[in-house]
Write an enzyme that holds these catalytic residues in place. Structure first.
Site, PDB file in Angstrom:
ATOM      1  N   GLU A  65       0.964  -1.310  -0.039  1.00 37.86           N
ATOM      2  CA  GLU A  65      -0.028   0.002   0.202  1.00 37.86           C
ATOM      3  C   GLU A  65       0.897   1.302   0.015  1.00 37.86           C
ATOM      4  O   GLU A  65       1.944   1.266   0.883  1.00 37.86           O
ATOM      5  CB  GLU A  65      -0.949  -0.165   1.088  1.00 37.86           C
ATOM      6  N   CYS A 264      -6.803   1.184   2.723  1.00 38.77           N
ATOM      7  CA  CYS A 264      -7.560   2.052   2.723  1.00 38.77           C
ATOM      8  C   CYS A 264      -7.521   3.070   1.520  1.00 38.77           C
ATOM      9  O   CYS A 264      -8.365   3.541   1.229  1.00 38.77           O
ATOM     10  CB  CYS A 264      -7.485   3.001   3.949  1.00 38.77           C
ATOM     11  N   ASN A 395     -12.325  -2.809   0.292  1.00 34.68           N
ATOM     12  CA  ASN A 395     -11.251  -3.452   1.403  1.00 34.68           C
ATOM     13  C   ASN A 395     -12.046  -2.924   2.542  1.00 34.68           C
ATOM     14  O   ASN A 395     -12.430  -1.975   3.061  1.00 34.68           O
ATOM     15  CB  ASN A 395     -10.302  -2.344   1.193  1.00 34.68           C
ATOM     16  N   GLU A 396     -12.030  -3.790   3.447  1.00 32.79           N
ATOM     17  CA  GLU A 396     -12.272  -3.552   5.050  1.00 32.79           C
ATOM     18  C   GLU A 396     -13.865  -3.022   5.070  1.00 32.79           C
ATOM     19  O   GLU A 396     -14.075  -2.158   5.647  1.00 32.79           O
ATOM     20  CB  GLU A 396     -11.455  -2.573   5.308  1.00 32.79           C
TER      21      GLU A 396
HETATM   22  O1  AHR Z   1      -2.118  -1.559   6.538  1.00 32.89           O
HETATM   23  C1  AHR Z   1      -2.766  -0.310   7.045  1.00 32.89           C
HETATM   24  C2  AHR Z   1      -4.229  -0.153   7.036  1.00 32.89           C
HETATM   25  O2  AHR Z   1      -4.770  -0.982   7.706  1.00 32.89           O
HETATM   26  C3  AHR Z   1      -4.728  -0.482   5.558  1.00 32.89           C
HETATM   27  O3  AHR Z   1      -4.775   0.533   4.826  1.00 32.89           O
HETATM   28  C4  AHR Z   1      -6.116  -0.967   6.048  1.00 32.89           C
HETATM   29  O4  AHR Z   1      -6.863  -1.860   5.184  1.00 32.89           O
HETATM   30  C5  AHR Z   1      -5.998  -1.462   7.396  1.00 32.89           C
HETATM   31  O5  AHR Z   1      -6.897  -0.916   8.156  1.00 32.89           O
END
Ligand code: AHR
Length: 676
Positions: A65, A264, A395-396
């Site tokens: 990321e 995120c 994601n999440e």
């Molecule tokens: O890895 C950091 C963050 O943790 C990522 O962006 C997210 O998916 C998770 O909450």
């Protein structure tokens, strides 16, 4: 080229192993009473019979990321921050020490940020630089927390210049922190249309925090854009490519997959700020800048200069996956902004363009060169398909809104591309109502892969070594897509990557491996962090402008990944798997390719532990090798100063009378390997 496995990290081969060759059974009694304290001995049975459970080639992968300046200022080797003046504060990263904003600057000059008349794509602005006094005017770029330069190495400088009126030369100097020039060149600009000027700079010494100083000869004005500086020595020598030392550490992991671009940032704080992959491909100059979600998220670690230039975009991620021999796993937004932020939703009836983005991505990755997106891939230098097999949707995300949207994506994608395996999410946490609800929905949908995330204290990881023992063996498989043990919290920076965390992860990972029929993919997160630019810790790899190091957690991942094996074996004590009895955690595999038996044993106890392994379903014989990570101080870390403080040591053992007897050091993680 891969480095030899133990380059740098082989410490001295230590006498870890007590093989029977050193002991005389008749003098010392039976195996079980060679050790006076029974609780310091574990008698394990390795069952060599086939379990029928394959270790997936994707079992140990990496999660990338753009957080902690991992892309711009990190993996993407560009050294000039805001090279194209596209930041909203267009001169962020640039200084004009002898100029003032509220002034005509008659005694110096001024860079006037100007919009292109009809901007085509992402390149909207350039600098119209007016020079009144060429003795006094300077335009300086500060780089990403400085510009890291290695003495004697070559750097490619390139600048787009147009509309020169009166400037004879533009001087480009790399200066150290005292202002001393360590490399320089000059361009004689011609008047007229945009033209790219290039030169190679070779700094005469190493400097971690250099700056690029631009000065002028002659008065007048000139336009400049895309002022760029890259090391020539990039990963695979690609022009304007990736930082070699960082990719090397990734390559050394031999990852089964590369998940990108997050996290995120996929979702964005708002929908307008979501990651749109299609804006990250094509010529880098046209890729539209976007604020990074981590720019202003954490008040304790603000990073107001954090933007995504997308020089590292989806083409580069696919190419990197290919380089690493890793399955590419892109994750796309699903019409929901990050629910920890705005949680903005696209109404279901307006979801089509978002779904189309996903369909277009499959075409970009896998489509023939006759298709629109496949053609672009070919123009970018990769006519062959990337053979993408996985695609993440969201994601999440949590709640019914996610599943309503996920279903629309899943239908459209499986209708058109039935072979693509979708990754879906049961929410951000490893338990709780959102998680339960998420799993319930995923099961109903017969989803292929559920992306579980857990950032928890080290104790949680040890206590959860049996997490997957009770999972349904037949349904949706687990993608442990983001996890890390957090000793304190993200505030602690590199100190978070201590041995306590890494050892606990190793203990937990034996549980992942032992459940390889359920767990198909796993990744530590986040992957990397700039020493001065981080927002989130712990991270697997730390870097600064010149150096990198792998954390203890990195070496745990590396040992698992490099010894993943092909088939699960059963290893037990008293018929039970080792999930913390005697503070011991164990898993075992065989590798049909290398013909090895591999036992992973984690002793979390502060005392040494003797492990005696006998077998059933086949005999053990021959000589073996143990790779060990250990430290007596759980709070210890690696660092730039001592990068291999926790590194791998190697020792040997012999099988005597069909058994191995091995003394596991206190607080150690061991890979025990034997040729079959
Ligand atoms: O890895 C950091 C963050 O943790 C990522 O962006 C997210 O998916 C998770 O909450």
């Amino acid at each position: 080229m891969k480095q030899p496995f133990f380059k740098y990290i082989v410490l001295v081969s230590v006498a870890l192993v007590t093989s029977f060759s050193c002991k005389d059974k008749s003098e010392e009694g039976t195996i079980s009473d060679t050790n006076s304290a029974m609780n310091k001995t574990a008698n394990l049975v390795l069952d060599l019979n086939d379990t029928g459970i394959k270790i997936q080639p994707t079992m140990y992968g990496i999660f990338f990321e753009d957080i902690n300046f991992s892309a711009d200022g990190g993996l993407y080797a560009e050294l000039i921050k805001n090279r194209s003046f596209e930041f909203p504060d267009a001169k962020m990263g640039w200084k004009q020490p002898n100029s003032a904003r509220p002034s005509l600057n008659g005694n110096s000059g001024f860079a006037k940020i100007t919009n292109y008349v009809s901007p085509d794509g992402g390149n909207k602005k350039y600098s119209h630089t007016v020079v009144h006094n060429d003795e006094n005017y300077q335009l300086i770029n500060e780089g990403f927390r400085g510009i890291g330069l290695h003495g004697g190495k070559k750097y490619d400088l390139s600048v787009m210049i147009a509309n020169n009126e009166g400037i004879e030369n533009i001087n480009f100097s790399l200066v150290d922190t005292t202002g001393t020039v360590i490399a320089e060149t000059k361009f004689k600009p011609t008047s007229g249309d945009w033209k790219t000027y290039q030169a190679v700079l070779e700094p005469n010494r190493t400097e971690a925090k250099a700056q690029l100083e631009i000065t002028f000869e002659g008065t007048g004005s000139v336009d400049m854009d895309m002022i760029s500086l890259f090391p020539q020595d990039t990963w695979k020598g690609r022009k304007q490519g990736l930082r070699k030392d960082l990719v090397q550490l990734l390559d050394d992991l031999d990852p089964g997959f590369l998940r990108f671009p997050g996290g995120c940032i996929v979702e964005g704080r708002s929908l307008a700020q979501r990651y749109q992959w299609q804006k990250t491909v094509g010529p880098p100059i046209e890729r539209e800048l976007l604020i990074n979600r981590w720019n202003n998220l954490f008040e304790h670690r603000p990073a107001h200069d954090y933007y995504q230039s997308f020089g590292l975009g989806f083409f580069e991620y696919f190419q990197l996956s290919e380089d690493l021999g890793a399955e590419p796993i892109p994750i796309l937004g699903c019409g929901m902004a990050c629910q920890f932020n705005t949680g903005e939703l696209v109404p279901l009836e307006n979801l089509d363009p978002y779904v189309q983005e996903a369909l277009d991505l499959v075409e970009f990755a896998n489509g023939s060169t006759q298709t629109a997106w496949g053609k672009l891939r070919a123009e970018m230098g990769h006519p062959e398909p990337f053979n993408m097999k996985y695609l993440g949707i969201g994601n999440e995300q949590w709640g019914p809104e996610y599943f309503e949207r996920y279903k629309v994506f899943a239908k459209a994608i499986s209708d058109k591309y039935p072979d693509i395996m979708l990754v879906s999410t049961p929410g951000p946490f490893p338990d709780g109502d959102m998680f339960e609800y998420g799993w319930e929905q995923l099961k109903k949908l017969d989803a292929a892969l559920a992306d579980e995330h857990y950032y928890r204290p080290p104790e949680w990881f040890k206590a959860n070594a049996n997490r997957y023992d009770s999972y349904d063996r037949n349904g949706t498989k687990v993608f442990a897509g983001e996890y890390a043990a957090h000793p304190k919290g993200v505030e602690n920076g590199p100190l978070e990557n201590n041995w306590d965390a890494a050892l606990s992860e190793a203990a937990f990972m034996t549980g992942l491996e032992r459940n390889a029929d359920v767990v198909h993919l796993t990744a530590y997160a986040p992957l990397m962090a700039h020493e001065e630019g981080w927002q989130w810790a712990p991270d697997l790899i730390w870097f600064n402008n010149l150096e990198v190091y792998g954390t203890p957690n990195y070496y745990v991942q590396k040992l698992f990944s490099n010894n993943s094996g092909t088939d699960l074996l059963k290893i037990t004590e008293n018929g039970k798997p080792l999930i913390g009895q005697k503070e011991l955690y164990v898993s075992a595999v065989k590798d049909e390719n290398t013909n090895e038996l591999i036992i992973k044993a984690v002793n979390t106890s502060p005392e040494n532990l003797t492990v005696i392994v006998s077998s059933k379903g086949g005999a053990l014989n021959g000589k073996g090798l143990i790779e060990t990570l250990s430290h007596q101080d759980l709070s210890t870390t690696n660092s730039f100063e001592i990068p291999y403080n926790i590194g791998v040591s190697i020792s040997n053992f012999e099988i005597i009378d069909g058994k191995m007897q091995i003394e596991l050091l206190a607080q150690s993680f061991n890979i025990i390997k034997l040729k079959k």
